[in-house]
Design an enzyme around this catalytic site. Structure first.
Site, mmCIF file in Angstrom:
data_model
loop_
_atom_site.group_PDB
_atom_site.id
_atom_site.type_symbol
_atom_site.label_atom_id
_atom_site.label_comp_id
_atom_site.label_asym_id
_atom_site.label_seq_id
_atom_site.Cartn_x
_atom_site.Cartn_y
_atom_site.Cartn_z
ATOM 1 N N GLU A 125 13.753 79.584 32.992
ATOM 2 C CA GLU A 125 13.498 78.440 32.115
ATOM 3 C C GLU A 125 14.786 77.655 31.883
ATOM 4 O OE1 GLU A 125 11.152 80.034 28.824
ATOM 5 O OE2 GLU A 125 9.369 80.037 30.096
HETATM 6 C C1 HEC Z 1 10.663 75.914 31.630
HETATM 7 C C2 HEC Z 1 9.555 75.808 30.711
HETATM 8 C C3 HEC Z 1 9.751 76.134 29.271
HETATM 9 C C4 HEC Z 1 10.792 75.841 28.431
HETATM 10 C C5 HEC Z 1 12.088 75.112 28.756
HETATM 11 C C6 HEC Z 1 10.429 76.342 27.134
HETATM 12 N N1 HEC Z 1 9.195 76.907 27.188
HETATM 13 FE FE1 HEC Z 1 8.174 77.680 25.621
HETATM 14 N N2 HEC Z 1 6.837 78.466 26.906
HETATM 15 C C7 HEC Z 1 6.793 78.252 28.254
HETATM 16 C C8 HEC Z 1 5.839 79.148 28.853
HETATM 17 C C9 HEC Z 1 5.488 79.237 30.336
HETATM 18 C C10 HEC Z 1 5.321 79.931 27.804
HETATM 19 C C11 HEC Z 1 4.312 81.076 27.922
HETATM 20 C C12 HEC Z 1 5.070 82.311 28.304
HETATM 21 C C13 HEC Z 1 4.283 83.573 28.120
HETATM 22 O O1 HEC Z 1 3.295 83.555 27.353
HETATM 23 O O2 HEC Z 1 4.650 84.607 28.684
HETATM 24 C C14 HEC Z 1 5.951 79.453 26.583
HETATM 25 C C15 HEC Z 1 5.634 79.913 25.293
HETATM 26 C C16 HEC Z 1 6.133 79.332 24.134
HETATM 27 C C17 HEC Z 1 5.602 79.567 22.794
HETATM 28 C C18 HEC Z 1 4.431 80.456 22.435
HETATM 29 C C19 HEC Z 1 3.182 79.653 22.260
HETATM 30 C C20 HEC Z 1 1.968 80.542 22.181
HETATM 31 O O3 HEC Z 1 0.917 80.076 21.708
HETATM 32 O O4 HEC Z 1 2.022 81.713 22.581
HETATM 33 C C21 HEC Z 1 6.368 78.813 21.933
HETATM 34 C C22 HEC Z 1 6.198 78.714 20.435
HETATM 35 C C23 HEC Z 1 7.376 78.154 22.732
HETATM 36 N N3 HEC Z 1 7.181 78.465 24.061
HETATM 37 C C24 HEC Z 1 8.398 77.369 22.238
HETATM 38 C C25 HEC Z 1 9.523 76.994 23.010
HETATM 39 C C26 HEC Z 1 10.801 76.587 22.472
HETATM 40 C C27 HEC Z 1 11.144 76.488 21.005
HETATM 41 C C28 HEC Z 1 11.606 76.309 23.533
HETATM 42 C C29 HEC Z 1 13.060 75.882 23.550
HETATM 43 C C30 HEC Z 1 13.987 76.742 22.878
HETATM 44 C C31 HEC Z 1 10.808 76.516 24.718
HETATM 45 N N4 HEC Z 1 9.565 76.970 24.368
HETATM 46 C C32 HEC Z 1 11.236 76.263 26.013
HETATM 47 C C33 HEC Z 1 7.535 77.321 28.946
HETATM 48 C C34 HEC Z 1 8.765 76.820 28.473
#
Ligand code: HEC
Ligand code: HEC
Ligand code: HEC
Ligand code: HEC
Ligand SMILES: [Ca+2]
Ligand SMILES: [Ca+2]
Lengths: 333, 333
Positions: A125
């Site tokens: 990521e």
């Molecule tokens: C490159 C893509 C990417 C980036 C950059 C990213 N995310 Fe995510 N995010 C995802 C993915 C894919 C998942 C699901 C992962 C899993 O469930 O294993 C996720 C899951 C989440 C969830 C959980 C939501 C749920 O309903 O379960 C949250 C809240 C979240 N991210 C917030 C953030 C925050 C805050 C940041 C920055 C610090 C961030 N993400 C950066 C792709 C990203």
């Protein structure tokens, strides 16, 4: 004037039972607007949510994959991460994520703060380290001032960063969608088709899993209870957290709030339309093959779950300073 | 009340000469706030500026490389484009770009509209085609309604798209910076150091190239007039447009408005600090080796060119429909 305000308590008296009834008796509850206690912390968290300097490349922020112009998602089957690497799973929305019992498809983070620590040093990521992310922020006096205003210290660490992000995320709720207006007593808020769809949604059993404020987010369930789901995605869901055989291929029930905006669907992001997702759910979870009319009605109902999107002013990020560690967009440089 | 409003014309009379003097006599002119004639077109252009579905991957928008949280630039030496390809040249700011005589480092686009057609089908940037971009927009009724409201037709084409983007970009000016307050007669707006820096800036000849509303953007000049610039970047600048030997290694003089925010500097993005950029400019363009104090003063002056950043509400992008062409983030899918 006198007459009208004299009438108001009377009106409230007559509409109250409907409100109390629906809110109490329906399986879906209205989303409460947030009370912002600490606007400075929210403003700091917003900057960090939009901050590409929390990534190795200086290009990817939380908003890259949870785009607040697009229902808090990236609308891709799986995400594009550092160096255009393909992510393993569909990016869920950050909207209303504070209303879930746990974070990630497999629930491996208990809180939003715990979750926010994940992407920054995830090599797929943002591919950075917590130490470097904090070093970047520490090198920028404007950030130090903001952290000091909120946390009373310039000695900032990753917990301050993730706390501020989590508090910003808590503001990302979407109240007052048409369905919530109906829940609160406005009979005009839904069309007949939408009401028919909601009726079917309850009667055939969708609401057994998709309920509460978030219309989901409260339990883990196997994907494919009656019939199996065919996917090439290797995730085993909740099993990867508990090691419990009964949790194999079990996922957090996703919120259906704003589901119109968060295509493609399911943990593998393989399904692009709500119609198809509904058909699949009915067949896999409930063993039912539904007439097209029922599917269309339920899709119409689910679209009423789109709420007011957070009104976000594009934040201004303070410039890097001569001592700020530089981004590494390309490894050959 | 009477007395105060009676005084106002008198005050205006006394402050007018300073205003007229500075505005008329200084080489730098204040930025005018924009008059928005067609707010619907601007709103549509804003959506398109933030629209990742104008790219093949569905991930990259204009705002990816011209981030309005970061002075309208990406703060990378050269940009990250489709499939993480490395761009050939530094991404200039879109702020105040309407005040330049032409677009791109080599001026190869005459207008903002002509420019906006470039990145969408540039394989190193958004890697899409104009046909597909238009097809995506045409498949989304909410977009068709917006285009119809602005252009009176649902038969949209790429010229409508680039026109709306250009009109949005015209609103991205940054008036009322401290330097402009001083120009307009506010003697308190600048410190002594900043004024000293401005004096040097004019006296040694920087203002011969960096002048006007944008403090640049009005001419092409050779990079390295007195001494040569060493770079690994292959661009030959204006020569690539005219084929004229005298244009070799000549570039559009960049705006110094918001230059504090648009690091790294020069067409190759090789220089990270304003101090170093200033030292290099003085040596290469003017053959001067300046004392550190002069450099610090000029840097202090240039930071007063940071203006009010456009206040942008994060736009809401209408969701794709079942018929919308899908993004292709990874070629193996
Ligand atoms: C490159 C893509 C990417 C980036 C950059 C990213 N995310 Fe995510 N995010 C995802 C993915 C894919 C998942 C699901 C992962 C899993 O469930 O294993 C996720 C899951 C989440 C969830 C959980 C939501 C749920 O309903 O379960 C949250 C809240 C979240 N991210 C917030 C953030 C925050 C805050 C940041 C920055 C610090 C961030 N993400 C950066 C792709 C990203
Ligand atoms: C037994 C629990 C259960 C029942 C019953 C159920 N769902 Fe689900 N639903 C889930 C789970 C778990 C997922 C996530 C599966 C995955 O992504 O692998 C899901 C996913 C979805 C999604 C995709 C959401 C997204 O953002 O990816 C939709 C839409 C949906 N359900 C609608 C329905 C409808 C409509 C019904 C009734 C026909 C229904 N569900 C019945 C548990 C259930
Ligand atoms: C992948 C990165 C990237 C994307 C995406 C991108 N640009 Fe650019 N932009 C650049 C680079 C690099 C240049 C300089 C190219 C040159 O001068 O040869 C540039 C130049 C410009 C300029 C000229 C500025 C000046 O002062 O000369 C404008 C205006 C502009 N882009 C607007 C846009 C718009 C509008 C979009 C979307 C339709 C867009 N850009 C998409 C990287 C990008
Ligand atoms: C003869 C014309 C000329 C003179 C004189 C000149 N400049 Fe420049 N300046 C340019 C050109 C052309 C560029 C772009 C060169 C490039 O990127 O290759 C530039 C670039 C810059 C930049 C980098 C801007 C950016 O966004 O990349 C700064 C800062 C700057 N000049 C400041 C100054 C200062 C301070 C002086 C006086 C010491 C000065 N310039 C004198 C023509 C000139
Ligand atoms: Ca999704
Ligand atoms: Ca630059």
């Amino acid at each position: 004037m006198k007459t009208l305000s004299g009438l108001l308590p009377l009106l409230a008296f007559f509409s109250a039972p409907v409100l109390a009834d629906r809110v109490a008796n329906e399986p879906i509850k209205p989303i409460q607007a947030v009370q912002v206690d600490d606007p400075e912390k929210v403003a700091l968290g917003k900057k960090l949510f939009f901050e590409p300097r929390l990534s190795r490349s200086g290009f990817i922020s939380c908003n890259s994959c949870h785009n607040l112009s697009r229902g808090g998602s990236d609308n891709l089957p799986t995400s594009i991460g550092h160096n255009w690497q393909q992510g393993p799973i569909n990016s869920p929305t950050v909207l209303n994520s504070s209303l879930s019992m746990a974070q990630f498809w497999d629930g491996r983070a208990e809180t939003l703060q715990e979750q926010a620590a994940g992407p920054i040093d995830n090599p797929l990521e943002m591919a950075f380290t917590h130490t470097l992310a904090v070093e970047v922020l520490r090198s920028i006096p404007a950030y130090l001032d903001l952290f000091e205003g909120v946390y009373n210290t310039r000695d900032i660490n990753i917990d301050h960063v993730t706390d501020a992000i989590a508090v910003f995320e808590e503001t990302l709720v979407t109240p007052n969608g048409r369905f919530d207006q109906w829940l609160k007593g406005d009979d005009e808020a839904l069309t007949e088709q939408e009401l028919a769809g909601y009726k079917t949604f309850k009667e055939i059993g969708c609401a057994a899993c998709h309920y509460g404020e978030a219309v989901g987010g409260k339990d883990f369930h196997r994907m494919g209870i009656v019939n199996q789901y065919a996917t090439e995605n290797p995730s085993q869901g909740r099993y990867e957290v508990t090691g419990d055989e009964s949790d194999r291929f079990s996922f957090k029930v996703p919120t259906l709030r704003n589901v119109e905006l968060t295509y493609p669907y399911f943990h593998d992001g393989a399904v692009w339309t709500l119609e198809e997702a509904t058909e699949i759910m009915a067949y896999l979870q409930l063993g039912r093959e539904l007439p097209e009319q029922d599917i269309d009605n339920m899709v119409a109902f689910m679209k009423t779950l789109t709420g007011e999107q957070p009104q976000i002013q594009v934040p201004q990020l303070p410039p890097s300073q001569p001592g700020t560690p530089r981004p590494i967009p390309f490894e050959n440089d």
